[in-house]
Design a protein around this motif. Structure first.
Motif, PDB file in Angstrom:
ATOM      1  N   HIS A   1       0.825  -1.207   0.000  1.00  0.00           N
ATOM      2  CA  HIS A   1       0.000   0.000   0.000  1.00  0.00           C
ATOM      3  C   HIS A   1       0.855   1.251   0.000  1.00  0.00           C
ATOM      4  O   HIS A   1       0.564   2.225  -0.710  1.00  0.00           O
ATOM      5  N   PHE A   2       1.925   1.230   0.789  1.00  0.00           N
ATOM      6  CA  PHE A   2       2.824   2.378   0.807  1.00  0.00           C
ATOM      7  C   PHE A   2       3.605   2.497  -0.499  1.00  0.00           C
ATOM      8  O   PHE A   2       3.875   3.611  -0.964  1.00  0.00           O
ATOM      9  N   LEU A   3       3.964   1.350  -1.093  1.00  0.00           N
ATOM     10  CA  LEU A   3       4.657   1.388  -2.392  1.00  0.00           C
ATOM     11  C   LEU A   3       3.755   1.983  -3.468  1.00  0.00           C
ATOM     12  O   LEU A   3       4.212   2.776  -4.302  1.00  0.00           O
ATOM     13  N   LEU A   4       2.487   1.626  -3.451  1.00  0.00           N
ATOM     14  CA  LEU A   4       1.540   2.192  -4.418  1.00  0.00           C
ATOM     15  C   LEU A   4       1.390   3.689  -4.207  1.00  0.00           C
ATOM     16  O   LEU A   4       1.385   4.470  -5.177  1.00  0.00           O
ATOM     17  N   THR A   5       1.289   4.110  -2.948  1.00  0.00           N
ATOM     18  CA  THR A   5       1.202   5.544  -2.655  1.00  0.00           C
ATOM     19  C   THR A   5       2.456   6.272  -3.110  1.00  0.00           C
ATOM     20  O   THR A   5       2.383   7.369  -3.683  1.00  0.00           O
ATOM     21  N   LEU A   6       3.619   5.672  -2.874  1.00  0.00           N
ATOM     22  CA  LEU A   6       4.890   6.276  -3.315  1.00  0.00           C
ATOM     23  C   LEU A   6       4.900   6.437  -4.835  1.00  0.00           C
ATOM     24  O   LEU A   6       5.289   7.496  -5.352  1.00  0.00           O
ATOM     25  N   ALA A   7       4.486   5.392  -5.548  1.00  0.00           N
ATOM     26  CA  ALA A   7       4.500   5.456  -7.011  1.00  0.00           C
ATOM     27  C   ALA A   7       3.558   6.536  -7.529  1.00  0.00           C
ATOM     28  O   ALA A   7       3.911   7.311  -8.437  1.00  0.00           O
ATOM     29  N   LEU A   8       2.363   6.628  -6.948  1.00  0.00           N
ATOM     30  CA  LEU A   8       1.409   7.646  -7.391  1.00  0.00           C
ATOM     31  C   LEU A   8       1.904   9.053  -7.078  1.00  0.00           C
ATOM     32  O   LEU A   8       1.764   9.969  -7.901  1.00  0.00           O
TER      33      LEU A   8
END
Length: 482
Positions: A39-46
């Motif tokens: 979830h944090f990786l997805l937030t970082l990417a966005l």
């Protein structure tokens, strides 16, 4: 004309910089194996993707920030943070959009109001993230960017003016504004490290010690436990919190000068710091006496312990609790809400109107009484032996008028959104003063507030964090002319 390219450049750079702060929660998630890393990786990417999409098309242009661009960047960035920062809360613990934005902005603005029940059962990385965003918001990500932007060729004075709290925003501690921002952040990091070590020695484990150090120095008030610091029931932990909440609420410029000149006596020579400490001592004495006399905490030592902690927590706008002060006897609950309007010192992480403004308001009131006696007298307002300009005094009165108008208007909107008058007033005070806990329905958390009410309080948090003028100035027609 507003330079859109400059705004895109800086906003994109800020978002890209913020995306890097998602690496620690990822590391915590992997370390504890709580399953939240994706979830944090997805937030970082966005976040990084949005930042680069704004920045890359204009990255080769020369960037010059004017006053308009500075205000717009700060407002747009803090608003964007509320949306992007809400993503981890939306993914887990599966908050709806409104609740997730509320929780995120409550963190970034260091308000500390929460809509989450059951903190003790949340994944460790989510708990870490809540604490971390308060720490980042305390000194201000924009101020950190000011320290780094010279490497990108971006001037930071306009951002610093729009972001820094207090009535005298043109003052610099060092000749270059980037060095000022760097000095402030070094002190901020140093105090956080000392606070974490002190919490560990006092009895917390390392996870709680670091997390609570984040929310203590930032005067944010988020905790990893539903019972806040009352969970530990440890007077040594409370003493550590007392010391470092006060440190976070004192002007960081005084911290810098005291360290730079190696003269700790400068704290007591500063009129705002003296007044702030006098308010703390006087309020503590009153609360302690009433707690003992009215039987809430009959033992004098116990009454003093709870009074000192809660007064410091409220007046610094931190919002930690060790006792349910909303149920304290007599007028004590509303008294604590009232003193939250005073807040900490200008140039600190605390909320409220700031002590220096209250001092100037009182001095102006005394001067007006003097003018009735001596209509032709020249009666300058002095602070620390220095004559204050009428421009500053006028700005303080304007700020006070807007603050009271905002409080009244937002309270009426909260009543319309379904809260009783006491809950509505305390909810506005808790968010506008970036305090956190309120009274009545919002004494424990804000989960029961309606969706419309939460958006009103989101606006209130932004107004409080940006000190009204920064947000309201972009709504004035004159801002967009020329």
């Amino acid at each position: 004309m507003v330079r859109v390219g400059a705004i895109r450049y800086v906003l994109g750079a800020l978002l890209s910089l913020y995306s890097l702060t998602l690496l620690p929660p990822i590391a915590v998630s992997l370390g504890f194996g709580d399953g939240e890393a994706r979830h944090f990786l997805l937030t970082l990417a966005l976040t990084a993707g949005a930042g680069l999409a704004l920045w890359l098309p204009v990255c080769r242009r020369r960037v010059e920030l004017g006053r308009r661009e500075g205000f717009l960047v700060v407002v747009l960035f803090w608003t964007t943070l509320g949306v992007i920062g809400s993503l981890p809360f939306h993914f887990s613990p599966h908050l709806g959009f409104t609740d997730a934005v509320f929780e995120a902005l409550s963190g970034f603005t260091t308000t500390g109001a929460t809509v989450i029940r059951g903190l003790d059962g949340l994944p460790p990385s989510i708990l870490w993230y809540r604490q971390q965003i308060q720490w980042l918001g305390g000194m201000g990500i924009v101020v950190l960017a000011v320290a780094l932007f010279p490497m990108l060729g971006v001037g930071g004075m306009q951002l610093y003016r729009a972001e820094t709290p207090g009535p005298m925003k043109d003052e610099k501690l060092t000749p270059r504004i980037a060095h000022t921002a760097q000095s402030l952040w070094l002190i901020y990091v140093g105090l956080t490290v000392l606070c974490a070590l002190a919490y560990r020695v006092a009895g917390m484990d390392w996870f709680d010690a670091v997390g609570h150090a984040f929310s203590t120095i930032s005067t944010g008030g988020f905790s990893t436990h539903d019972a806040s610091l009352g969970y530990f029931d440890n007077p040594w932990i409370e003493a550590v919190a007392d010391v470092f909440m006060l440190a976070g609420a004192l002007n960081f410029g005084i911290h810098y000068l005291a360290l730079h000149r190696r003269r700790p006596g400068l704290y007591l020579r500063d009129p705002e710091a003296r007044a702030f400490l006098a308010v703390v001592l006087a309020a503590t004495a009153l609360v302690a006496v009433l707690l003992a006399v009215l039987g809430r905490h009959p033992a004098p030592g116990e009454a003093l312990r709870y009074a000192l902690f809660q007064v410091i927590s409220v007046v610094t706008s931190t919002g930690f609790t060790t006792d349910a002060f909303a149920s304290w006897p007599s007028f004590l609950p509303i008294f604590l809400i009232y003193i939250s309007f005073i807040g900490g010192c200008a140039g600190s992480t605390a909320g409220g109107m700031k002590v220096v403004r209250v001092l100037l308001l009182l001095k102006q009131g005394v001067r007006e009484v003097g003018r009735l006696v001596h209509p032709r007298g020249v009666l300058p307002i002095k602070l620390g032996g220095h004559v204050m300009s009428e421009t500053v005094v006028g700005a303080v009165w304007g700020f006070f008028a807007l603050y009271m108008a905002a409080t009244a208007t937002l309270t009426m909107l909260m009543v319309a959104a379904g809260l009783d008058v006491l809950s509505a007033f305390s909810a506005v005070a808790a968010t506008l003063n970036v305090l956190g806990p309120g009274l009545g329905e919002v004494a424990a958390n804000f989960a029961s507030v309606s969706t419309a009410g939460k958006w009103v309080l989101i606006l209130s948090m932004l107004l409080g964090r940006l000190e009204l003028f920064t947000l309201l100035v972009i709504l004035s027609p004159g801002f967009w002319r020329g």
